[in-house]
Design a protein around this motif. Structure first.
Motif, mmCIF file in Angstrom:
data_model
loop_
_atom_site.group_PDB
_atom_site.id
_atom_site.type_symbol
_atom_site.label_atom_id
_atom_site.label_comp_id
_atom_site.label_asym_id
_atom_site.label_seq_id
_atom_site.Cartn_x
_atom_site.Cartn_y
_atom_site.Cartn_z
ATOM 1 N N LEU A 1 36.549 43.194 46.409
ATOM 2 C CA LEU A 1 36.430 42.517 45.137
ATOM 3 C C LEU A 1 37.512 42.070 44.660
ATOM 4 O O LEU A 1 37.954 40.968 44.318
ATOM 5 N N ASP A 2 38.867 42.829 44.647
ATOM 6 C CA ASP A 2 39.948 42.424 44.256
ATOM 7 C C ASP A 2 40.550 41.214 44.947
ATOM 8 O O ASP A 2 41.379 40.596 44.408
ATOM 9 N N ALA A 3 40.340 41.572 46.279
ATOM 10 C CA ALA A 3 41.194 40.539 47.160
ATOM 11 C C ALA A 3 40.417 39.116 47.009
ATOM 12 O O ALA A 3 41.172 38.210 47.352
ATOM 13 N N ALA A 4 39.229 39.188 46.612
ATOM 14 C CA ALA A 4 38.508 37.726 46.434
ATOM 15 C C ALA A 4 38.662 37.204 45.091
ATOM 16 O O ALA A 4 38.238 36.048 45.020
ATOM 17 N N CYS A 5 39.479 37.573 44.102
ATOM 18 C CA CYS A 5 39.581 37.216 42.913
ATOM 19 C C CYS A 5 40.992 37.376 42.496
ATOM 20 O O CYS A 5 41.714 38.387 42.291
ATOM 21 N N GLU A 6 41.478 36.284 41.986
ATOM 22 C CA GLU A 6 42.823 36.271 41.344
ATOM 23 C C GLU A 6 42.729 36.440 39.584
ATOM 24 O O GLU A 6 42.019 35.909 39.038
ATOM 25 N N LEU A 7 43.377 37.408 39.235
ATOM 26 C CA LEU A 7 43.202 38.125 38.050
ATOM 27 C C LEU A 7 44.057 37.303 37.135
ATOM 28 O O LEU A 7 45.482 37.147 37.267
ATOM 29 N N PRO A 8 43.595 36.647 35.728
ATOM 30 C CA PRO A 8 44.536 36.184 34.822
ATOM 31 C C PRO A 8 45.449 37.426 34.121
ATOM 32 O O PRO A 8 45.172 38.378 34.257
ATOM 33 N N ALA A 9 46.625 36.975 33.625
ATOM 34 C CA ALA A 9 47.397 37.942 32.929
ATOM 35 C C ALA A 9 47.010 38.940 32.198
ATOM 36 O O ALA A 9 47.194 40.131 32.458
ATOM 37 N N GLY A 10 46.050 38.595 31.317
ATOM 38 C CA GLY A 10 45.406 39.976 30.408
ATOM 39 C C GLY A 10 44.833 40.698 31.400
ATOM 40 O O GLY A 10 44.844 41.980 31.183
#
Length: 127
Positions: free
Chosen positions: A55-64
Protein backbone atom coordinates in the motif's frame (compact mmCIF):
# COMPACT_ATOMS: atom_id res chain seq x y z
CA UNK A 1 -15.31 3.13 -0.84
CA UNK A 2 -13.56 3.58 -4.16
CA UNK A 3 -10.29 1.93 -5.09
CA UNK A 4 -8.40 5.22 -4.73
CA UNK A 5 -9.73 5.66 -1.17
CA UNK A 6 -8.68 2.10 -0.31
CA UNK A 7 -5.17 2.80 -1.49
CA UNK A 8 -4.73 6.51 -0.84
CA UNK A 9 -2.81 8.40 1.84
CA UNK A 10 -5.57 7.92 4.43
CA UNK A 11 -5.43 4.15 3.91
CA UNK A 12 -1.66 4.20 4.37
CA UNK A 13 -1.97 6.11 7.65
CA UNK A 14 -4.76 3.79 8.78
CA UNK A 15 -2.45 0.86 8.03
CA UNK A 16 0.35 2.37 10.11
CA UNK A 17 -2.08 3.03 12.94
CA UNK A 18 -3.16 -0.61 12.83
CA UNK A 19 0.48 -1.70 12.83
CA UNK A 20 1.12 0.60 15.80
CA UNK A 21 -1.81 -0.95 17.64
CA UNK A 22 -0.53 -4.46 16.97
CA UNK A 23 2.96 -3.49 18.17
CA UNK A 24 1.48 -2.10 21.39
CA UNK A 25 -0.50 -5.32 21.90
CA UNK A 26 2.65 -7.38 21.35
CA UNK A 27 4.55 -5.22 23.84
CA UNK A 28 1.83 -5.76 26.44
CA UNK A 29 2.06 -9.52 25.86
CA UNK A 30 5.84 -9.40 26.20
CA UNK A 31 5.50 -7.43 29.45
CA UNK A 32 3.13 -10.14 30.72
CA UNK A 33 5.57 -12.85 29.55
CA UNK A 34 2.75 -14.39 27.50
CA UNK A 35 5.14 -15.77 24.90
CA UNK A 36 2.67 -18.08 23.16
CA UNK A 37 0.16 -15.27 22.59
CA UNK A 38 2.98 -12.98 21.47
CA UNK A 39 4.07 -15.45 18.79
CA UNK A 40 0.47 -15.86 17.63
CA UNK A 41 0.01 -12.09 17.44
CA UNK A 42 3.23 -11.75 15.50
CA UNK A 43 1.63 -13.52 12.53
CA UNK A 44 -1.02 -10.80 12.22
CA UNK A 45 1.67 -8.15 12.63
CA UNK A 46 3.72 -9.60 9.78
CA UNK A 47 0.65 -9.87 7.56
CA UNK A 48 -0.20 -6.23 8.27
CA UNK A 49 3.38 -5.24 7.44
CA UNK A 50 3.16 -7.02 4.08
CA UNK A 51 -0.14 -5.32 3.21
CA UNK A 52 1.21 -1.97 4.32
CA UNK A 53 4.41 -2.33 2.32
CA UNK A 54 2.43 -2.79 -0.88
CA UNK A 55 0.00 0.00 0.00
CA UNK A 56 2.77 2.41 0.96
CA UNK A 57 4.74 1.73 -2.22
CA UNK A 58 1.71 2.51 -4.37
CA UNK A 59 1.03 5.91 -2.79
CA UNK A 60 2.97 9.13 -2.37
CA UNK A 61 2.12 10.80 0.93
CA UNK A 62 1.57 14.54 1.30
CA UNK A 63 3.78 16.28 3.88
CA UNK A 64 1.17 16.13 6.67
CA UNK A 65 0.63 12.43 6.18
CA UNK A 66 4.36 11.82 5.98
CA UNK A 67 4.83 13.47 9.39
CA UNK A 68 2.11 11.27 10.92
CA UNK A 69 3.72 8.21 9.34
CA UNK A 70 7.09 9.18 10.83
CA UNK A 71 5.59 9.53 14.32
CA UNK A 72 3.85 6.17 14.03
CA UNK A 73 7.01 4.50 12.75
CA UNK A 74 9.00 5.94 15.64
CA UNK A 75 6.52 4.50 18.15
CA UNK A 76 6.43 1.14 16.34
CA UNK A 77 10.22 0.91 16.32
CA UNK A 78 10.44 1.86 20.01
CA UNK A 79 8.00 -0.93 20.91
CA UNK A 80 9.83 -3.33 18.63
CA UNK A 81 13.13 -2.59 20.37
CA UNK A 82 11.66 -3.31 23.81
CA UNK A 83 10.02 -6.50 22.55
CA UNK A 84 13.30 -7.68 20.99
CA UNK A 85 15.19 -7.03 24.23
CA UNK A 86 12.62 -9.00 26.20
CA UNK A 87 12.72 -11.84 23.69
CA UNK A 88 16.51 -11.94 23.85
CA UNK A 89 16.35 -12.06 27.66
CA UNK A 90 13.83 -14.90 27.42
CA UNK A 91 16.06 -16.71 24.92
CA UNK A 92 19.00 -16.39 27.32
CA UNK A 93 16.84 -17.63 30.20
CA UNK A 94 15.74 -20.65 28.19
CA UNK A 95 19.34 -21.32 27.20
CA UNK A 96 20.35 -21.40 30.87
CA UNK A 97 17.49 -23.77 31.67
CA UNK A 98 18.49 -26.07 28.82
CA UNK A 99 22.14 -26.06 29.95
CA UNK A 100 21.12 -26.79 33.55
CA UNK A 101 18.87 -29.61 32.43
CA UNK A 102 21.62 -31.05 30.24
CA UNK A 103 24.11 -30.98 33.12
CA UNK A 104 21.62 -32.65 35.45
CA UNK A 105 20.93 -35.33 32.86
CA UNK A 106 24.66 -35.91 32.34
CA UNK A 107 25.23 -36.13 36.09
CA UNK A 108 22.36 -38.56 36.45
CA UNK A 109 23.74 -40.73 33.66
CA UNK A 110 27.25 -40.66 35.11
CA UNK A 111 26.53 -41.09 38.81
CA UNK A 112 23.33 -43.03 38.38
CA UNK A 113 25.28 -45.86 36.73
CA UNK A 114 27.93 -45.90 39.44
CA UNK A 115 25.38 -46.27 42.22
CA UNK A 116 23.73 -49.25 40.55
CA UNK A 117 26.90 -51.09 39.54
CA UNK A 118 26.83 -54.62 41.04
CA UNK A 119 30.55 -54.78 41.74
CA UNK A 120 31.07 -51.39 43.36
CA UNK A 121 31.53 -52.80 46.88
CA UNK A 122 28.99 -50.51 48.54
CA UNK A 123 26.29 -52.15 50.57
CA UNK A 124 27.71 -55.60 49.91
CA UNK A 125 28.28 -56.41 53.58
CA UNK A 126 31.98 -57.06 53.07
CA UNK A 127 34.22 -57.15 56.18
Amino acid sequence: MTMSEASGPDAVIAGYRRLRSLAAEMLALANEADWDALIERQQGYLEQMDRLKALDAACELPAGHAAIKAELLEAILADDLVIRRQLMARRDELGLLIDRSRRQRDLQRTYGRQGTSPGDGFGQGSP
